[in-house]
Design a protein around this motif. Structure first.
Motif, PDB file in Angstrom:
ATOM      1  N   THR A 127      12.680  20.018  26.740  1.00 46.44           N
ATOM      2  CA  THR A 127      12.792  19.325  25.447  1.00 46.44           C
ATOM      3  C   THR A 127      11.848  19.721  24.488  1.00 46.44           C
ATOM      4  N   ALA A 128      10.683  20.508  24.812  1.00 45.99           N
ATOM      5  CA  ALA A 128       9.721  20.890  23.826  1.00 45.99           C
ATOM      6  C   ALA A 128      10.191  21.896  23.031  1.00 45.99           C
ATOM      7  N   ASN A 129      11.354  22.798  23.478  1.00 42.76           N
ATOM      8  CA  ASN A 129      11.995  23.741  23.079  1.00 42.76           C
ATOM      9  C   ASN A 129      12.691  23.190  21.625  1.00 42.76           C
ATOM     10  N   VAL A 130      13.291  22.008  21.668  1.00 43.90           N
ATOM     11  CA  VAL A 130      13.955  21.615  20.614  1.00 43.90           C
ATOM     12  C   VAL A 130      13.369  20.835  19.492  1.00 43.90           C
ATOM     13  N   THR A 131      13.312  20.994  18.217  1.00 44.52           N
ATOM     14  CA  THR A 131      12.678  20.424  17.219  1.00 44.52           C
ATOM     15  C   THR A 131      13.715  20.173  16.130  1.00 44.52           C
ATOM     16  N   HIS A 132      13.980  18.886  16.164  1.00 45.78           N
ATOM     17  CA  HIS A 132      14.963  18.253  15.339  1.00 45.78           C
ATOM     18  C   HIS A 132      14.746  16.678  15.040  1.00 45.78           C
ATOM     19  N   PRO A 133      15.278  16.374  13.895  1.00 48.94           N
ATOM     20  CA  PRO A 133      14.894  14.784  13.573  1.00 48.94           C
ATOM     21  C   PRO A 133      15.858  14.098  14.715  1.00 48.94           C
ATOM     22  N   ASN A 134      16.796  14.546  15.063  1.00 50.93           N
ATOM     23  CA  ASN A 134      17.808  13.699  15.947  1.00 50.93           C
ATOM     24  C   ASN A 134      17.591  14.022  17.323  1.00 50.93           C
ATOM     25  N   VAL A 135      16.504  14.536  17.743  1.00 55.45           N
ATOM     26  CA  VAL A 135      16.032  14.630  19.190  1.00 55.45           C
ATOM     27  C   VAL A 135      14.590  14.123  19.364  1.00 55.45           C
ATOM     28  N   ILE A 136      14.458  13.419  20.635  1.00 55.18           N
ATOM     29  CA  ILE A 136      13.063  12.938  20.586  1.00 55.18           C
ATOM     30  C   ILE A 136      12.252  14.027  20.881  1.00 55.18           C
TER      31      ILE A 136
END
Length: 805
Positions: free
Chosen positions: A102-111
């Motif tokens: 989860t920490a690898n994904v930075t996006h407004p639509n991802v927690i």
């Protein structure tokens, strides 16, 4: 990696009597009566710097709480792994893996994930907290969503999944419960606990993890998946949101039932509700049974959903249920047609059976291609024993349908007309099938019933030996040379039998030797000096096809990787990869496959353990870095306000810019503060530039009190303003005016801006300046509007929210 420490005692202090309570056996946030003062208190509320406020969710492995990060001054969602899993190294690795993914994904639509830790015997993850509930809750509350709202949610989720897919990451469990909403309605994907990276080999577990309602067909049919499987699951989720029901009524976890259910194509039009053509097109495309028929990538999904939104005619699209009466009439008509068809088939079938009963078998009864096998006719089935025996053997040797062949031989053994030695050969072949199906008990039961009476055309000693050896644990471990079977007649099948038994239940290497020995000595039959014509023994060579099935696996057995007692994690991973490659190449089951799987499991445990230990060391180092960063951040935060002179933020910005922090979440907090000060500086620069170029007329308020009304201008240096009054011109320092006055002037001058980009920039500056100067309500109002209209602003503003400023 986090490794659970040995069991220890945990104490909690009663907030009323200040006595310590043993809470070792209690779960986080448990409410109990203090044994000393009798007051009801909550225990285990603090985990490191997080203070639990309330529970907001629960799953099979964990519970989720709303908590306060007292160091950074923000609310978070604290996901705490349950007690039994917090002590399970494998589960810890899975939970840690979710955090890493989860920490690898930075996006407004991802927690967003903030941090992970281990405290009081529990592993936890601190994540972004959103307060708008889940899509599952909305569906349960509203029945189904409006078409335009479902399309918007689908588009936002697809954008979040696209960001993950750009990191070669697939989610694997997209469903309504894993789509959350912010207070303003923005959709966010959560729970990447089942996710995996496709460029790292994918999932080799062989297990199917997914929610039956939404899982893609290819996952349950042949256990393959890629990002298109997530596209299917998103389509199924939107189908559920639009109609109020999932596309497949899959209330089962049985794999065979799921395969049958998922193989049926489902379209939105079949729901009985009316939707716009474009909406049906995009949902049906996502729900295509074959991955190749779905959209090629997320860009197409996002574009199609956006197009469906744009083309949606809200006035003409309305949901209408199909007429119940029409469906009832259709059902009755279908029932009548079905009843007629069944009656016709029964009548025709009866006529055919009658005609078959009148037929007279004219075929000569022939030998079974095996010496001494006696043939009789089976009156019930109108097939001779020879035909049934040959049919069963063909299923075994040519079709390789071992379960079917075993069944046929077993049914043949139930025949009352079966005599010896046909009965023994049927049992022998049925036992061979059982062995190849890894059914050891069934094979032993058949061997135990072999007839060893002398009247067996000279085969009684052979069958007696087989019966005795197979009853004694299959006599595993004997070399071919010690078996003693003849190679010039039917006894050669003994080597085949022992080879298969050894392969499946004993030593695969020895089994390979015995199977090869059988094939190599088949030629001895034709060299036999016996008077029996060798042609009658040609049927024995057909059993060579069974060995051919196993031969590709012989080199794998002989070159098998031997387990290592120790090694580095890189060596263990390399060994694990070789073992997995060997397992994938195997064509047959048996003892070697079992050994390979056990070896693979052992290596996986060792890799997980070493990974845990390595990650534990890394986390200890990270913890030290984080503590140092937190201390430095606290010093900087305490010093920054003193560096601000009036509305001059330059010295504060210089300090924040020069501060170097290594920990991600602490750095985010610093970045949020730097962003506010930078935007506030830009606000002042823009305001003074505007006032220098043009005047503003109105009432201003001074910090020390009092108001002045007149024409306001500013000097080019941006430090002094001039107020034109009836009695003359008054000069005042810019920082003598209240923040409210400056915001009012800026907003008034901003109404004259026609360029939308410039307008949004000014509004962003105003929101930051207002928040930094305590005008929280005004700042929140401006920011909420900007977040709805500007995605990039939303990303920047989240840093401010995370920093708790």
């Amino acid at each position: 990696m986090i490794l659970a420490p040995p069991e220890q005692t945990f104490l909690s202090t009663c907030p009323v009597c200040q006595r310590q309570i043993d809470v070792t056996s209690l779960e986080p946030f448990t409410k109990l009566k203090c044994p000393f003062c009798g007051q009801m208190v909550r225990v285990r509320r603090r985990f490191d710097q997080f203070m639990i406020i309330r529970q907001i969710g629960e799953g099979g492995m964990s519970r989720v709480f709303e908590a306060e990060d007292e160091t950074l001054g923000r609310r978070v969602a604290l996901k705490i792994l349950n007690r039994q899993y917090s002590r399970d190294s494998v589960r810890l690795e899975q939970f840690r893996r979710e955090a890493h993914i989860t920490a690898n994904v930075t996006h407004p639509n991802v927690i967003k994930l903030y941090s992970v830790g281990y405290d009081q015997g529990y592993f936890y993850i601190a994540m972004e907290l959103v307060g708008g509930g889940s899509l599952e809750q909305r569906i349960r509350r509203e029945g189904h969503l409006k078409e335009d709202e479902a399309l918007r949610i689908g588009r936002e989720v697809a954008e979040g999944l696209r960001a993950a897919q750009q990191l070669t990451l697939i989610h694997r469990d997209v469903k309504p419960a894993n789509i959350l909403f912010t207070e303003t309605g923005t959709a966010k994907v959560v729970d990447f606990g089942l996710a995996l990276f496709m460029d790292r080999g994918g999932d080799q577990s062989g297990e199917i993890w997914a929610t039956p309602y939404y899982v893609a067909p290819e996952k349950v049919i042949d256990n393959t998946e890629d990002y298109r499987s997530d596209i299917f699951s998103l389509g199924a989720t939107l189908y559920h949101a639009l109609t109020g029901s999932p596309p497949h009524k899959a209330d089962t976890a049985a794999i065979e039932d799921l395969r049958r259910i998922k193989s049926k194509r489902v379209t939105l039009g079949e729901s009985g509700l009316r939707f716009s053509p474009r909406t049906e097109h995009v949902i049906n495309g996502m729900l295509s049974t074959s991955p190749e028929d779905r959209f090629a990538n997320y860009a197409e999904v996002v574009d199609e959903l956006r197009l469906a939104e744009g083309l949606l005619d809200r006035g003409s699209v309305r949901r209408r249920l199909l007429s119940r009466r029409a469906r009832l009439i259709g059902s009755i008509a279908a029932a009548i047609i079905l009843a007629y068809g069944i009656g016709w088939l029964l009548r025709e079938g009866g006529q055919r059976r009658q005609a078959r009963a009148l037929q007279i078998a004219t075929a000569d009864e022939r030998d079974l291609d095996g010496t001494g096998v006696t043939l009789t006719a089976d009156k019930a089935n109108k097939k001779t024993v020879s035909e049934r025996f040959t049919e069963a053997r063909q299923a075994m040797l040519e079709d390789r349908q071992f379960a079917n062949a075993e069944h046929k031989f077993s049914k043949l053994l139930e025949s009352k007309d079966l005599i010896q030695p046909t009965e023994n050969w049927a049992r022998f072949n049925a036992a061979l099938c059982s062995i190849m199906l890894d059914k050891k008990k069934d094979a032993a039961a058949q061997f135990a019933q072999l007839d060893t009476t002398p009247d067996l055309n000279g085969l009684a000693p052979f069958f007696a030996t087989i019966k005795q050896r197979m009853a004694d644990g299959f006599s595993l471990g004997l070399n071919p040379g010690s078996l003693g079977y003849k190679t010039t007649n039917e006894e050669i099948l003994g080597y085949l039998l022992h080879g298969l038994a050894e392969w499946h239940f004993g030593n695969a290497i020895l089994g390979a030797k015995e199977l090869e020995y059988f094939q190599e000595h088949l030629a001895d039959i034709r060299k036999s000096p016996d008077t029996t014509p060798t042609a009658t023994l040609d049927w024995l060579s057909r059993y060579s096809t069974l060995v051919d099935r196993y031969k590709p696996d012989f080199p794998l057995v002989r070159n098998a990787l031997q387990p290592k007692n120790s090694g580095t994690i890189a060596e263990l991973r390399a060994s694990l990869a070789l073992v997995q490659q060997t397992r994938k190449k195997l064509k047959t089951s048996g003892a070697f496959l079992t050994w390979i799987k056990d070896l693979e499991s052992g290596l996986q445990r060792e890799v997980s353990l070493l990974t845990l230990q390595e990650q534990q060391r890394q986390m200890e180092a990270d913890k030290k870095h984080r503590q140092a960063d937190l201390e430095l951040l606290a010093e900087v935060n305490a010093l920054v306000p003193s560096l601000v002179q009036g509305y001059d933020y330059n010295r504060a910005i210089d300090l924040l810019t020069s501060t170097r922090l290594e920990t991600t979440d602490v750095r985010t907090a610093l970045d949020g503060r730097l962003y506010l000060y930078t935007q506030a500086r830009d606000f002042i620069r823009q305001l003074t530039t505007d006032l220098a170029a043009q005047s503003w007329t109105g009432t201003i308020t001074r910090r020390e009190g009092g108001q002045l009304t007149g024409k306001i201008t500013c000097n080019t240096a941006g430090t002094t303003i001039s107020v034109s009054l009836d009695r003359g011109t008054l000069s005042l320092p810019l920082d003598s005016l209240t923040p409210e006055t400056l915001v009012e002037i800026a907003q008034s001058l901003g109404t004259q801006v026609t360029d939308s980009t410039d307008y949004y920039r000014r509004q962003e500056n105003t929101a930051a300046f207002a928040r930094l100067n305590g005008l929280l309500q005004l700042s929140t109002t401006i920011a909420a509007q900007l977040m709805e209209e500007n995605t990039s602003f939303r990303t920047r503003w989240m840093k401010v929210m995370a920093a708790g400023i």
